[in-house]
Structures are given as structure tokens and as C-alpha cells.
Design a protein around this motif. Sequence first.
Motif, PDB file in Angstrom:
ATOM      1  N   ALA A 292       0.824  -1.201   0.000  1.00  0.00           N
ATOM      2  CA  ALA A 292       0.000   0.000   0.000  1.00  0.00           C
ATOM      3  C   ALA A 292       0.865   1.259   0.000  1.00  0.00           C
ATOM      4  O   ALA A 292       0.514   2.266  -0.626  1.00  0.00           O
ATOM      5  N   SER A 293       2.002   1.208   0.694  1.00  0.00           N
ATOM      6  CA  SER A 293       2.893   2.371   0.720  1.00  0.00           C
ATOM      7  C   SER A 293       3.443   2.677  -0.672  1.00  0.00           C
ATOM      8  O   SER A 293       3.694   3.843  -1.009  1.00  0.00           O
ATOM      9  N   ALA A 294       3.632   1.643  -1.484  1.00  0.00           N
ATOM     10  CA  ALA A 294       4.090   1.871  -2.852  1.00  0.00           C
ATOM     11  C   ALA A 294       3.057   2.677  -3.632  1.00  0.00           C
ATOM     12  O   ALA A 294       3.412   3.559  -4.424  1.00  0.00           O
ATOM     13  N   PHE A 295       1.775   2.411  -3.401  1.00  0.00           N
ATOM     14  CA  PHE A 295       0.725   3.195  -4.050  1.00  0.00           C
ATOM     15  C   PHE A 295       0.735   4.638  -3.546  1.00  0.00           C
ATOM     16  O   PHE A 295       0.464   5.575  -4.308  1.00  0.00           O
ATOM     17  N   SER A 296       1.040   4.821  -2.263  1.00  0.00           N
ATOM     18  CA  SER A 296       1.140   6.175  -1.729  1.00  0.00           C
ATOM     19  C   SER A 296       2.257   6.948  -2.410  1.00  0.00           C
ATOM     20  O   SER A 296       2.110   8.132  -2.727  1.00  0.00           O
ATOM     21  N   VAL A 297       3.382   6.292  -2.636  1.00  0.00           N
ATOM     22  CA  VAL A 297       4.499   6.946  -3.311  1.00  0.00           C
ATOM     23  C   VAL A 297       4.121   7.312  -4.743  1.00  0.00           C
ATOM     24  O   VAL A 297       4.439   8.412  -5.219  1.00  0.00           O
ATOM     25  N   VAL A 298       3.445   6.416  -5.441  1.00  0.00           N
ATOM     26  CA  VAL A 298       3.022   6.707  -6.809  1.00  0.00           C
ATOM     27  C   VAL A 298       2.061   7.895  -6.833  1.00  0.00           C
ATOM     28  O   VAL A 298       2.171   8.791  -7.687  1.00  0.00           O
ATOM     29  N   THR A 299       1.131   7.924  -5.889  1.00  0.00           N
ATOM     30  CA  THR A 299       0.207   9.047  -5.813  1.00  0.00           C
ATOM     31  C   THR A 299       0.939  10.354  -5.547  1.00  0.00           C
ATOM     32  O   THR A 299       0.632  11.396  -6.141  1.00  0.00           O
ATOM     33  N   MET A 300       1.918  10.314  -4.663  1.00  0.00           N
ATOM     34  CA  MET A 300       2.707  11.513  -4.364  1.00  0.00           C
ATOM     35  C   MET A 300       3.472  11.978  -5.595  1.00  0.00           C
ATOM     36  O   MET A 300       3.556  13.187  -5.862  1.00  0.00           O
ATOM     37  N   VAL A 301       4.014  11.046  -6.365  1.00  0.00           N
ATOM     38  CA  VAL A 301       4.739  11.413  -7.577  1.00  0.00           C
ATOM     39  C   VAL A 301       3.806  12.074  -8.580  1.00  0.00           C
ATOM     40  O   VAL A 301       4.152  13.092  -9.211  1.00  0.00           O
ATOM     41  N   LEU A 302       2.601  11.532  -8.739  1.00  0.00           N
ATOM     42  CA  LEU A 302       1.630  12.135  -9.660  1.00  0.00           C
ATOM     43  C   LEU A 302       1.259  13.550  -9.217  1.00  0.00           C
ATOM     44  O   LEU A 302       1.163  14.466 -10.047  1.00  0.00           O
ATOM     45  N   CYS A 303       1.046  13.746  -7.925  1.00  0.00           N
ATOM     46  CA  CYS A 303       0.723  15.082  -7.418  1.00  0.00           C
ATOM     47  C   CYS A 303       1.890  16.037  -7.622  1.00  0.00           C
ATOM     48  O   CYS A 303       1.689  17.214  -7.964  1.00  0.00           O
ATOM     49  N   THR A 304       3.113  15.554  -7.438  1.00  0.00           N
ATOM     50  CA  THR A 304       4.288  16.392  -7.654  1.00  0.00           C
ATOM     51  C   THR A 304       4.400  16.805  -9.118  1.00  0.00           C
ATOM     52  O   THR A 304       4.719  17.962  -9.433  1.00  0.00           O
ATOM     53  N   LEU A 305       4.119  15.885 -10.026  1.00  0.00           N
ATOM     54  CA  LEU A 305       4.141  16.211 -11.452  1.00  0.00           C
ATOM     55  C   LEU A 305       3.098  17.270 -11.783  1.00  0.00           C
ATOM     56  O   LEU A 305       3.337  18.157 -12.621  1.00  0.00           O
ATOM     57  N   ALA A 306       1.926  17.192 -11.139  1.00  0.00           N
ATOM     58  CA  ALA A 306       0.888  18.204 -11.365  1.00  0.00           C
ATOM     59  C   ALA A 306       1.360  19.585 -10.930  1.00  0.00           C
ATOM     60  O   ALA A 306       1.148  20.583 -11.615  1.00  0.00           O
ATOM     61  N   VAL A 307       2.017  19.648  -9.780  1.00  0.00           N
ATOM     62  CA  VAL A 307       2.531  20.934  -9.292  1.00  0.00           C
ATOM     63  C   VAL A 307       3.619  21.462 -10.216  1.00  0.00           C
ATOM     64  O   VAL A 307       3.656  22.664 -10.547  1.00  0.00           O
ATOM     65  N   LEU A 308       4.533  20.590 -10.646  1.00  0.00           N
ATOM     66  CA  LEU A 308       5.600  21.019 -11.555  1.00  0.00           C
ATOM     67  C   LEU A 308       5.023  21.512 -12.880  1.00  0.00           C
ATOM     68  O   LEU A 308       5.535  22.485 -13.460  1.00  0.00           O
ATOM     69  N   ALA A 309       3.969  20.855 -13.368  1.00  0.00           N
ATOM     70  CA  ALA A 309       3.329  21.305 -14.602  1.00  0.00           C
ATOM     71  C   ALA A 309       2.740  22.702 -14.431  1.00  0.00           C
ATOM     72  O   ALA A 309       2.842  23.557 -15.318  1.00  0.00           O
ATOM     73  N   GLN A 310       2.122  22.944 -13.265  1.00  0.00           N
ATOM     74  CA  GLN A 310       1.549  24.266 -13.001  1.00  0.00           C
ATOM     75  C   GLN A 310       2.645  25.324 -12.930  1.00  0.00           C
ATOM     76  O   GLN A 310       2.492  26.433 -13.467  1.00  0.00           O
ATOM     77  N   LEU A 311       3.760  25.027 -12.289  1.00  0.00           N
ATOM     78  CA  LEU A 311       4.869  25.974 -12.215  1.00  0.00           C
ATOM     79  C   LEU A 311       5.449  26.244 -13.598  1.00  0.00           C
ATOM     80  O   LEU A 311       5.791  27.390 -13.927  1.00  0.00           O
ATOM     81  N   TRP A 312       5.545  25.213 -14.417  1.00  0.00           N
ATOM     82  CA  TRP A 312       6.071  25.385 -15.774  1.00  0.00           C
ATOM     83  C   TRP A 312       5.145  26.259 -16.601  1.00  0.00           C
ATOM     84  O   TRP A 312       5.604  27.158 -17.334  1.00  0.00           O
TER      85      TRP A 312
END
Length: 319
Positions: A292-312
Motif C-alpha cells: 500500500a505504501s508503494a501506491f502512496s508513493v506513486v500518488t505523491m509522484v503524480l501530485c508532484t508532477l501536477a505541481v511542476l506542470a503548473q509551475l512550468w
Amino acid sequence: MATALTRGVVRRSAARWSYRFGSPLRKSQRIAGYLFIAPTFVLFLAFVLWPILYTAYLSLTSWGGFGAPRFVNFDNYSRMLHDPIARRALLVTLALTGVTTALLTFLGLVTAVLVNVIWPKVGVVVRTILFIPGIVSFVVSAVLWKLIYDPNIGTLNRVLGAIGLEGLQHPWLADHKTVLPALVVVSVWGGIGFTMLIYFAGLQGIDPNLYEAAAMDGANTVQQFRYITVPSLRVVTGLIVSLGLLNGFKAFDVIFVMTGGGPNHASEVLGTYLYSLAFGSTSGSIPQLGYASAFSVVTMVLCTLAVLAQLWLTRRTDR
């Protein structure tokens, strides 16, 4: 004269170094500043950074919640790639996020323009009505919509029957073909008010002279919307898209209450599958906290990509 010039250079150099490294007064001010932010920094370390790091560690282990975690390297991520339910959950998450974000962005912009230009006299009433769903708890909203979609006592089927459309009555949340559109409706209903208000605030910052100049040049309403309104709101649109992606990637409460990921994992998202793995299903299966923690990490990575896209997008717009 040379001595005086040399002394002046030395004084300027000393002043520059004093400013760079700080006088005793500046050092005391910095220390006071550090003391002010220390409680927040400690709380950040304890309740944000440490849980993230520990979750990343657990994602590399096999652990059921008891005993010592057993290190398994990247086996959980490899297992995720071969898990059909995990692939389904990822696809459903991406689909719901994409469709919901697109609808909220488009409908929020159109509604804000209507309230600002066409319905200014009733704008306050419309904004209030649309914003009310946004202040209702997600769990409460999910319970209400679950009752609306209920095939036996639900309001939707009753209304369809009352107006002679019995053929359209349907078990909306129990059919894999209609469950996702039903969830999209709930998400748009709950988020359109907030999106509209952000766009409405952005519209207030557009110079009215631009519209007057465009009207004098013969531009109609559609052309003004396309060439003035939309480009002027690029930063706002980037923010709304980023927020929509973040909310979509971490979606859990509404889907868990309304469908629990069913029927047959048709509405399973990363959040609901993560929950079932971490805390076990209703049949009493053993918790799989490492997986389950692996899914949490994947979710965090997706959210981080969303933030980076917004900054870009923001930086690109500012250029």
C-alpha cells in the motif's frame, strides 16, 4: 590623496563585507527569525517530511503491521506493474482526473463569463448557489448523491418515472458502464462553484479598455472571448488545472462512500485500492502496508508532477 582614496576603498569593502555577513544587530534579527519559524519547521519535520520518508521506506518492504518490516527492494513496484487491479485503478484515476478537470475548467470559465457579463444583476445569487456544494463535506455530498442514484428509492429514477421515462431508469452505481459518469457528475457538482469563483476573480483583473478597443475594431463577443478573455486567464487556467489534477490523483472519500471501488473494481482508484490493501478488506484479509505504501508513493509522484506542470505553465506565461 592616495591614502584617502585607499581608506575610502577599505571602508566600502568593510561595509560590503559587514552587510554580507551581517552586523551583530542583523545576526540577532536572523536568530529571532529562526526562532519564530522553528516550531513550524519542527512540525513540518515530524508530520510531513518524516511520514513521507518512512512511507518511501515501507514501500521497499513487505510488512503486515506486526513485527519488523522485511526489505524486498523494488518488488512492490514490480508487483504493481503485474497487478491487474492496480493497472485498472491507475487507468480509472487518470480517466476520472482528466475528464473532471477538463469539465471543471471549461464549465467554470463559461459560468464565470456569464455571471460577469450577461447576468451581472443576479451574479451574487448565482455565485452563492453554485458555491454552496463546495462548502458541503465530501462525505455528506457522497451520501446524498448515493441516495439520489439509488435504483429503488433514488430521486433520479423517481423523477424519470414521473415524467414517463421509465425506460431510462437504471442502477447507476451498480453498472460498470454508468458508474464513472455518475461519479464525474458528483465531482463537477461539488467543484464548479470554486472554479467559477477563481475565474470570476481573474476576470476582474482584465482591462476593460481591451474589450472596448476590440469592439471598435469590429470583434464580436465570441472573438473577444477567444482572443482577449482566454489568453488573459492563462495563469488562472494553469492554477485550476493543477488543482484539478491534484484533487483527482488523491480522490478517495466520495468514491469510497458511494461505490467502495465497485462494481467489480469498475470505479477503483489508487486511493480506494490503497485503503483496501493497507487496512484489509471486509473479508478479513491480512493488511499489506508495504504494498500500500508503494501506491502512496506513486500518488505523491503524480501530485508532484501536477505541481511542476503548473509551475512550468506559470513561468511560460510570464515570459
